[in-house]
Design an enzyme around this catalytic site. Sequence first.
Site, mmCIF file in Angstrom:
data_model
loop_
_atom_site.group_PDB
_atom_site.id
_atom_site.type_symbol
_atom_site.label_atom_id
_atom_site.label_comp_id
_atom_site.label_asym_id
_atom_site.label_seq_id
_atom_site.Cartn_x
_atom_site.Cartn_y
_atom_site.Cartn_z
ATOM 1 C CG ASP A 1 9.271 -0.637 -0.107
ATOM 2 O OD1 ASP A 1 8.288 -1.340 -0.428
ATOM 3 O OD2 ASP A 1 9.167 0.559 0.233
ATOM 4 N NE ARG B 1 3.151 0.831 23.685
ATOM 5 C CZ ARG B 1 3.794 0.370 24.756
ATOM 6 N NH1 ARG B 1 4.698 -0.581 24.631
ATOM 7 N NH2 ARG B 1 3.528 0.847 25.952
HETATM 8 C C1 PLP Z 1 3.239 3.938 -0.083
HETATM 9 C C2 PLP Z 1 4.600 3.409 -0.006
HETATM 10 C C3 PLP Z 1 5.347 3.475 1.187
HETATM 11 C C4 PLP Z 1 4.806 4.158 2.433
HETATM 12 O O1 PLP Z 1 3.708 3.503 2.961
HETATM 13 P P1 PLP Z 1 2.521 4.238 3.776
HETATM 14 O O2 PLP Z 1 1.618 3.111 4.123
HETATM 15 O O3 PLP Z 1 1.910 5.236 2.839
HETATM 16 O O4 PLP Z 1 3.133 4.901 4.947
HETATM 17 C C5 PLP Z 1 6.605 2.914 1.197
HETATM 18 N N1 PLP Z 1 7.132 2.333 0.101
HETATM 19 C C6 PLP Z 1 6.459 2.268 -1.067
HETATM 20 C C7 PLP Z 1 7.086 1.606 -2.239
HETATM 21 C C8 PLP Z 1 5.172 2.797 -1.163
HETATM 22 O O5 PLP Z 1 4.514 2.740 -2.320
#
Ligand code: PLP
Length: 379
Positions: free
Chosen positions: A170, A46
């Site tokens: 993001d 981990r």
């Molecule tokens: C898919 C997605 C997530 C979440 O990711 P997972 O791997 O599905 O948990 C977060 N932000 C964006 C922009 C995404 O497209």
Amino acid sequence: MKIATQAAQVGLDRETRTGAVTVPIYQTATFRHPGLGQSTGYDYARSGNPTREALEVGLAKLDGGARGFAYASGMAAITSLMFLFRQGDHLVVTEDLYGGSYRLFEKLFQQFGLSFSYVDTSDLEAVRAAIKPNTRGLFVESLTNPLLKVADVAALATLCKERGLLCIVDNTFLTPYLLRPLDLGADIAIYSGSKYLAGHNDTVCGLVTVKDPALAEQVYFHQNGAGAVLGPQDSWLTVRGIKTLHVRMDRQQENALAIARWLTGHPKVGKVYYPGLEGHPGRELMAARGTGFGAMIAFEVARPELVNQLLMKTQLISFAESLGGVESLITFPQVQTHADIEPETLKRLGINNLLLRLSVGIEDKDDLIADLAQAFEGE
Ligand SMILES: *Cc1c(COP(=O)(O)O)cnc(C)c1O
């Protein structure tokens, strides 16, 4: 080195015993100590695993970060980042946010005393106006989902510095190949590696890169403390995916532009959202900040009945959630990916019963267009 070179060389192993070229899958939970008070650098998986580390180090390089971190999913990565905040803190967030992130903030973190305001992060003044005395962070999608609004990461990062906010981007839709948020001043980039980075619709994973070493140390503490780490098999698959990121992205973007242009002229199509199209409001900004427009398209069909028709009749393009893989997918955001967002918000944003989203893959663009063309026929 150019990013294509770095991507192809991610996970290249320097293992000397066998000379293995790719990093092995270290399927082990624990590591033997050479002596009392000694460690090979690995103790318990981990806390650190060499396969995961190959991915983490490789991604950090691609993004120009001090360190990278790999999690069990994108949501696990975002969850871990929320531990950087305290009860009473407020964050400003992109309004047409990934539905799962919205659910995480509103349904899970709000109950622990975090609060969130949702604004159009392509509008710098709207972001500035949403900052309150207790605001500690900005969580922004560099290219939004599904409406493909473009945020000025450089200007937002400057605003965050002025106001002492943590700037989290993001960057799932763009990846380091098309935009490098940390270079533009962001503190942290987060990726759903399940999308373009792993790239084959076969792995769920989350990734984070951090610019500052001291902040990275905190993020590591949370990764190890909360424990939602990525396993060695999935780390290896993600390393394998990243090696071809640039090649896939180039083809996907080329296909996306061709399809967006074709859709624009179609009599049964209304609005087409693709930032690479002439006339898209974010096109120039994107060209200035990054190196491409990605491969996501959203479009409105002329009548609601066409939604079901397209989802059922496309053959090459699969009706499925997710995005970023080599296979093209089509989805209906109002019902699939954004079901957790309040109906009034969806309406205001333009996520309606006419809107479809395409994740364009690496297939031949003529075949993709032919598939869409036959799906529009009839009715
Ligand atoms: C898919 C997605 C997530 C979440 O990711 P997972 O791997 O599905 O948990 C977060 N932000 C964006 C922009 C995404 O497209």
